[in-house]
Design an enzyme around this catalytic site. Structure first.
Site, PDB file in Angstrom:
ATOM      1  N   MET A  42     -19.134  26.239  86.554  1.00 51.90           N
ATOM      2  CA  MET A  42     -17.980  25.660  85.661  1.00 51.90           C
ATOM      3  C   MET A  42     -18.217  25.180  84.277  1.00 51.90           C
ATOM      4  O   MET A  42     -17.596  24.159  83.955  1.00 51.90           O
ATOM      5  CB  MET A  42     -17.406  24.452  86.518  1.00 51.90           C
ATOM      6  CG  MET A  42     -16.821  25.136  87.856  1.00 51.90           C
ATOM      7  SD  MET A  42     -15.553  26.119  88.162  1.00 51.90           S
ATOM      8  CE  MET A  42     -14.228  25.016  87.234  1.00 51.90           C
ATOM      9  N   ARG A  43     -19.314  25.883  83.836  1.00 54.60           N
ATOM     10  CA  ARG A  43     -19.547  25.694  82.392  1.00 54.60           C
ATOM     11  C   ARG A  43     -19.483  26.613  81.437  1.00 54.60           C
ATOM     12  O   ARG A  43     -19.730  27.862  81.777  1.00 54.60           O
ATOM     13  CB  ARG A  43     -20.949  24.987  82.116  1.00 54.60           C
ATOM     14  CG  ARG A  43     -21.411  23.718  82.818  1.00 54.60           C
ATOM     15  CD  ARG A  43     -22.508  23.139  82.601  1.00 54.60           C
ATOM     16  NE  ARG A  43     -22.712  21.810  83.366  1.00 54.60           N
ATOM     17  CZ  ARG A  43     -22.179  20.790  82.918  1.00 54.60           C
ATOM     18  NH1 ARG A  43     -21.542  20.528  81.976  1.00 54.60           N
ATOM     19  NH2 ARG A  43     -22.226  19.835  83.875  1.00 54.60           N
ATOM     20  N   GLU A  92     -18.892  34.991  73.606  1.00 54.17           N
ATOM     21  CA  GLU A  92     -18.821  33.785  73.496  1.00 54.17           C
ATOM     22  C   GLU A  92     -17.527  33.133  73.645  1.00 54.17           C
ATOM     23  O   GLU A  92     -17.343  31.958  73.116  1.00 54.17           O
ATOM     24  CB  GLU A  92     -19.455  33.573  72.030  1.00 54.17           C
ATOM     25  CG  GLU A  92     -20.917  34.040  71.868  1.00 54.17           C
ATOM     26  CD  GLU A  92     -21.502  34.204  70.388  1.00 54.17           C
ATOM     27  OE1 GLU A  92     -20.989  33.714  69.501  1.00 54.17           O
ATOM     28  OE2 GLU A  92     -22.454  34.846  70.306  1.00 54.17           O
ATOM     29  N   ASN A 128     -18.901  37.725  84.736  1.00 51.36           N
ATOM     30  CA  ASN A 128     -18.391  36.458  85.424  1.00 51.36           C
ATOM     31  C   ASN A 128     -16.906  37.074  86.282  1.00 51.36           C
ATOM     32  O   ASN A 128     -16.750  38.160  85.985  1.00 51.36           O
ATOM     33  CB  ASN A 128     -17.889  35.630  84.396  1.00 51.36           C
ATOM     34  CG  ASN A 128     -16.938  34.347  85.177  1.00 51.36           C
ATOM     35  OD1 ASN A 128     -17.477  33.645  85.869  1.00 51.36           O
ATOM     36  ND2 ASN A 128     -15.750  34.065  84.370  1.00 51.36           N
ATOM     37  N   GLU A 179     -11.867  39.026  95.320  1.00 49.97           N
ATOM     38  CA  GLU A 179     -12.861  38.784  94.523  1.00 49.97           C
ATOM     39  C   GLU A 179     -14.181  39.214  94.965  1.00 49.97           C
ATOM     40  O   GLU A 179     -15.117  39.783  94.471  1.00 49.97           O
ATOM     41  CB  GLU A 179     -12.939  37.136  94.248  1.00 49.97           C
ATOM     42  CG  GLU A 179     -11.926  36.488  93.533  1.00 49.97           C
ATOM     43  CD  GLU A 179     -12.108  35.108  93.254  1.00 49.97           C
ATOM     44  OE1 GLU A 179     -13.545  34.797  92.907  1.00 49.97           O
ATOM     45  OE2 GLU A 179     -11.178  34.453  93.110  1.00 49.97           O
ATOM     46  N   HIS A 214     -12.989  36.123  87.738  1.00 47.94           N
ATOM     47  CA  HIS A 214     -12.246  35.185  87.061  1.00 47.94           C
ATOM     48  C   HIS A 214     -10.824  35.580  88.227  1.00 47.94           C
ATOM     49  O   HIS A 214     -10.525  36.508  88.265  1.00 47.94           O
ATOM     50  CB  HIS A 214     -11.897  35.218  85.560  1.00 47.94           C
ATOM     51  CG  HIS A 214     -10.720  34.470  85.427  1.00 47.94           C
ATOM     52  ND1 HIS A 214     -11.074  33.010  84.971  1.00 47.94           N
ATOM     53  CD2 HIS A 214      -9.299  34.464  85.079  1.00 47.94           C
ATOM     54  CE1 HIS A 214      -9.935  32.448  84.905  1.00 47.94           C
ATOM     55  NE2 HIS A 214      -8.943  33.375  84.683  1.00 47.94           N
ATOM     56  N   GLY A 271     -19.822  28.539  96.487  1.00 48.20           N
ATOM     57  CA  GLY A 271     -20.690  29.721  96.521  1.00 48.20           C
ATOM     58  C   GLY A 271     -20.401  31.209  97.188  1.00 48.20           C
ATOM     59  O   GLY A 271     -21.197  31.617  97.620  1.00 48.20           O
ATOM     60  N   SER A 272     -18.865  31.238  97.363  1.00 47.13           N
ATOM     61  CA  SER A 272     -18.818  32.511  98.499  1.00 47.13           C
ATOM     62  C   SER A 272     -18.791  33.711  97.728  1.00 47.13           C
ATOM     63  O   SER A 272     -19.266  34.422  98.375  1.00 47.13           O
ATOM     64  CB  SER A 272     -17.172  32.226  99.124  1.00 47.13           C
ATOM     65  OG  SER A 272     -16.397  32.357  97.949  1.00 47.13           O
TER      66      SER A 272
HETATM   67  C1  GRF Z   1     -13.590  31.773  92.347  1.00 48.55           C
HETATM   68  O1  GRF Z   1     -12.164  31.772  92.447  1.00 48.55           O
HETATM   69  C2  GRF Z   1     -13.884  32.359  91.031  1.00 48.55           C
HETATM   70  O2  GRF Z   1     -13.160  33.351  90.773  1.00 48.55           O
HETATM   71  C3  GRF Z   1     -14.089  31.059  90.143  1.00 48.55           C
HETATM   72  O3  GRF Z   1     -14.347  30.225  90.736  1.00 48.55           O
HETATM   73  C4  GRF Z   1     -14.205  30.394  92.265  1.00 48.55           C
HETATM   74  C5  GRF Z   1     -15.447  30.247  92.743  1.00 48.55           C
HETATM   75  O4  GRF Z   1     -15.612  30.280  94.118  1.00 48.55           O
HETATM   76  N1  GRF Z   1     -14.530  31.323  88.769  1.00 48.55           N
HETATM   77  P1  GRF Z   1     -16.832  30.296  94.929  1.00 48.55           P
HETATM   78  O5  GRF Z   1     -17.765  29.115  94.560  1.00 48.55           O
HETATM   79  O6  GRF Z   1     -17.337  31.741  94.544  1.00 48.55           O
HETATM   80  O7  GRF Z   1     -16.560  30.472  96.555  1.00 48.55           O
END
Ligand code: GRF
Length: 206
Positions: free
Chosen positions: A90-91, A142, A107, A174, A109, A12-13
């Site tokens: 993760m889904r 989708e 999202n 990110e 990535h 959850g960062s």
């Molecule tokens: C991050 O690298 C994000 O890009 C990917 O999953 C990771 C999640 O990290 N989708 P966090 O849970 O936000 O720390």
């Protein structure tokens, strides 16, 4: 006031970066109404609660994806959520979920899409020998990691990088990228045309 809901599965960062940016006003006129995890043991849940954000655990529990998603959509709608941010969720979302929030699901990535969609992307980048990687904030459609790109940040791939060291440097970018992207969306100055987005406001970085 833009009502934001955040979906997580783990650490959850990125969620924390968004919640803190909303609290500080860096993302203006917004409120994070709820953080939802599909995993009861997600470390991010406690971090959200500490920050005074409501948390919900909605596990799949052997149900069909559509049923699981319908429960999440209902929880988001009940709370008036208008913008859904996936932050390490993760889904893959069902088409019904995507259609419930048209162009309103985002999202992050950890690669420069369209290169390296999917999982283990830092290792994919190292194995491919690319010299730069980075992160992408995009709208969710989708298809996996394929919606219109809002912004990207570049990170150098060093000769001695492992997937872990590269992931760590990308993660720093990110957090800033996600905050900047959500700021742009809530400003109402971001438009989507086909696969392209354009932003007519002031950028954080030249
Ligand atoms: C991050 O690298 C994000 O890009 C990917 O999953 C990771 C999640 O990290 N989708 P966090 O849970 O936000 O720390």
């Amino acid at each position: 006031m833009a009502c934001i809901g955040i979906l997580i599965s783990g650490r959850g960062s990125n969620m924390v970066a968004l919640v803190d940016a909303v609290a500080s006003g860096e993302i203006p006129a917004s409120e994070v109404t709820v953080v939802i995890s599909d995993k009861a043991d997600a470390a991010g849940l406690a971090k959200a609660r500490t920050r005074g954000v409501e948390t919900l655990v909605i596990e799949k529990n052997g149900r069909k994806r559509e049923e699981h998603d319908a429960e999440i959509v209902a929880a988001l709608k009940e709370r008036g959520v208008e913008l859904v941010c996936l932050a390490g969720y993760m889904r893959l979302l069902s088409p019904e979920f995507v259609r419930a929030f048209p162009n309103r699901i985002v999202n992050i990535h950890p690669s420069l899409l369209p290169s390296f969609p999917g999982l283990n992307v830092q290792q994919q980048a190292i194995d491919a020998g690319v010299k730069v990687s980075g992160c992408t904030v995009h709208f969710v459609n989708e298809h996996l990691d394929a919606g219109p790109i809002i912004l990207q940040r570049v990170v150098e791939v060093k000769d001695d990088d492992t997937a872990e060291t590269l992931a760590e440097r990308i993660l720093e970018q990110e957090h800033a990228a996600y905050v900047d992207a959500v700021r742009r969306i809530v400003s109402g100055r971001l438009t989507i045309e086909g696969r392209r987005t354009t932003y007519s406001g002031i950028s954080d970085k030249a």
